[in-house]
Design a protein around this motif. Sequence first.
Motif, short mmCIF file in Angstrom:
data_model
loop_
_atom_site.label_atom_id
_atom_site.label_comp_id
_atom_site.label_asym_id
_atom_site.label_seq_id
_atom_site.Cartn_x
_atom_site.Cartn_y
_atom_site.Cartn_z
N UNK A 187 0.84 -1.21 0.00
CA UNK A 187 0.00 0.00 0.00
C UNK A 187 0.87 1.25 0.00
N UNK A 188 1.87 1.26 0.85
CA UNK A 188 2.74 2.43 0.94
C UNK A 188 3.47 2.68 -0.38
N UNK A 189 3.93 1.60 -1.00
CA UNK A 189 4.62 1.73 -2.29
C UNK A 189 3.68 2.27 -3.37
N UNK A 190 2.43 1.79 -3.36
CA UNK A 190 1.46 2.28 -4.35
C UNK A 190 1.26 3.78 -4.19
N UNK A 191 1.11 4.24 -2.94
CA UNK A 191 0.90 5.68 -2.70
C UNK A 191 2.11 6.49 -3.13
N UNK A 192 3.31 5.95 -2.87
CA UNK A 192 4.53 6.67 -3.24
C UNK A 192 4.68 6.74 -4.76
N UNK A 193 4.36 5.63 -5.43
CA UNK A 193 4.46 5.63 -6.90
C UNK A 193 3.43 6.58 -7.49
N UNK A 194 2.24 6.59 -6.95
CA UNK A 194 1.19 7.48 -7.44
C UNK A 194 1.59 8.94 -7.24
N UNK A 200 5.45 14.13 -11.62
CA UNK A 200 6.02 14.13 -12.97
C UNK A 200 5.06 14.77 -13.96
N UNK A 201 3.78 14.49 -13.80
CA UNK A 201 2.78 15.08 -14.69
C UNK A 201 2.70 16.59 -14.52
N UNK A 202 2.85 17.07 -13.28
CA UNK A 202 2.83 18.50 -13.04
C UNK A 202 4.05 19.19 -13.63
#
Length: 202
Positions: A187-194, A200-202
């Motif tokens: 879960x923590x990794x998913x949040x960090x990747x998101x 990056x998009x910004x």
Amino acid sequence: MLSTMEKMTILRSAPLFMQTPADILAEMANLLDEVVFQADETIFEQGDPGDAMYIIMAGSVCVHSGGRTLVVLEPGDVFGEMAVLDPEPRSASVTALAQAHLLRLGRTALTNLIASRTEVAIGLIQILSQHLRARTTSMVEDYHYLQQVERLTTTAAAVEAGVYDPEQVAEVAQRTDALGQLARVFQRMIREVYAREQRLQQ
């Protein structure tokens, strides 16, 4: 050596013989052999012929198969009765965890008792029913575990596809075992990747 009365007391403590009248217990007591196994000593192996059942007087034993512990048995518990009733080989191995003092009842003696004493047959049916319930519970737990492993796998595939939803494994993350820990890390990794993707998009 135990006296007949002492053996009767031990028999009475086992669920298998709780309803057995005293005269039958006295008869059975004379058929029992006392055996002792040291810690880590094998009582019988999976695949061995089933020639006897055992009642634990003192100590504990581990029933295991394929490196997996199926159950730990304590004083008053009975084991080995399945193979005594069924000519199939032993379905699991049994090893003494601590020095185990056992009462051994051979197949011929048990078969004769079942044929002549309804109470013993009923007791065996009750024990076998308990084994079935325990196995069913274990199968349900195994199935639930595998379902949650599949949930992690599915969520990992979603992350690879660019879908970041840590709540998909929220239920798994509530577990207190290693699988739950893995889910919380995931879960923590998913949040960090998101979060990184958003930056990056910004």
